[in-house]
Design an enzyme around this catalytic site. Sequence first.
Site, mmCIF file in Angstrom:
data_model
loop_
_atom_site.group_PDB
_atom_site.id
_atom_site.type_symbol
_atom_site.label_atom_id
_atom_site.label_comp_id
_atom_site.label_asym_id
_atom_site.label_seq_id
_atom_site.Cartn_x
_atom_site.Cartn_y
_atom_site.Cartn_z
ATOM 1 N N GLY A 29 0.825 -1.207 0.000
ATOM 2 C CA GLY A 29 0.000 0.000 0.000
ATOM 3 C C GLY A 29 0.853 1.248 0.000
ATOM 4 O O GLY A 29 2.059 1.193 -0.222
ATOM 5 N N ASN A 30 0.202 2.391 0.212
ATOM 6 C CA ASN A 30 0.936 3.665 0.258
ATOM 7 C C ASN A 30 0.278 4.593 1.268
ATOM 8 O O ASN A 30 -0.745 4.264 1.863
ATOM 9 C CB ASN A 30 1.006 4.288 -1.142
ATOM 10 C CG ASN A 30 -0.368 4.610 -1.692
ATOM 11 O OD1 ASN A 30 -1.049 5.503 -1.198
ATOM 12 N ND2 ASN A 30 -0.794 3.872 -2.706
ATOM 13 N N ARG A 31 0.871 5.758 1.462
ATOM 14 C CA ARG A 31 0.483 6.647 2.553
ATOM 15 C C ARG A 31 -0.640 7.618 2.210
ATOM 16 O O ARG A 31 -0.945 8.510 2.997
ATOM 17 C CB ARG A 31 1.690 7.476 3.005
ATOM 18 C CG ARG A 31 2.770 6.662 3.667
ATOM 19 C CD ARG A 31 3.881 7.590 4.153
ATOM 20 N NE ARG A 31 4.966 6.849 4.774
ATOM 21 C CZ ARG A 31 4.921 6.391 6.022
ATOM 22 N NH1 ARG A 31 3.867 6.618 6.778
ATOM 23 N NH2 ARG A 31 5.943 5.727 6.522
#
Length: 225
Positions: A29-31
């Site tokens: 995933g990412n932020r």
Amino acid sequence: ALPRDLEGLHVAVSAGGTREALDPVRYLGNRSSGRQGWALARVAAQRGARVTLVAAHTADLVTPAGVDLVRVGSAAELRDAMHAVAGTADVLVMAAAVADFRPAALVEHKIKKTDRDPDPVALTRNPDILAELVAARRPGQVVVGFAAETGDATTGVLEYGRAKLARKGCDWLVVNAVGDGRAFEVEDNAGWLLSADGAETPIPHGSKAQLASAVWDAIRPRAEL
Ligand code: C5P
């Protein structure tokens, strides 16, 4: 109260970060918090647009009033949802942080811990949804991309933005500077709005709602009403 100057427009905004499954319990995933996409959707709805918000993973955000929320997980799901809404939407805004790569294979069972060194994770490229939406664009449909770049005006951000706008072929590209605590997981933002016709509008530092307003101000005259 805001002007109802987007009445009659159907806009679709993607937001949040995609999650690419590795096994049934793990993902890449990412932020992305989804806050910028949320602000774009909320402001558009307040200005009278019909709004579809295609949301990947986000922080715990309240769905804006009057917005049609479609929840997705992976880039593949976000892609399907955006292509579906592109059939009717006048404006498509890709504010989501889409994973560029996904695990090449989805492991059916939870990957077990072993004594030996772990296998490397093989990745495969995700399609560029923004480029696909541009390629499938209907006459008069406006397509907007986002680009988060590190650096400042003199060291890269604008240059990257111009190149990306040309490469992706979208009508507008919102370039926002990231890094050093900017843009991600915070309430404020700043950047430039680059138009395919060469116009470059700086967006002063402010709230994500203010950036959203600047984007809709610029797009409104261009969108077919
Ligand atoms: O190339 P880059 O990922 O920096 O481009 C960012 C823009 O492209 C954003 O608008 C993002 O939503 C979109 N994008 C996409 N599909 C991808 C990767 C990015 O639509 N696979």
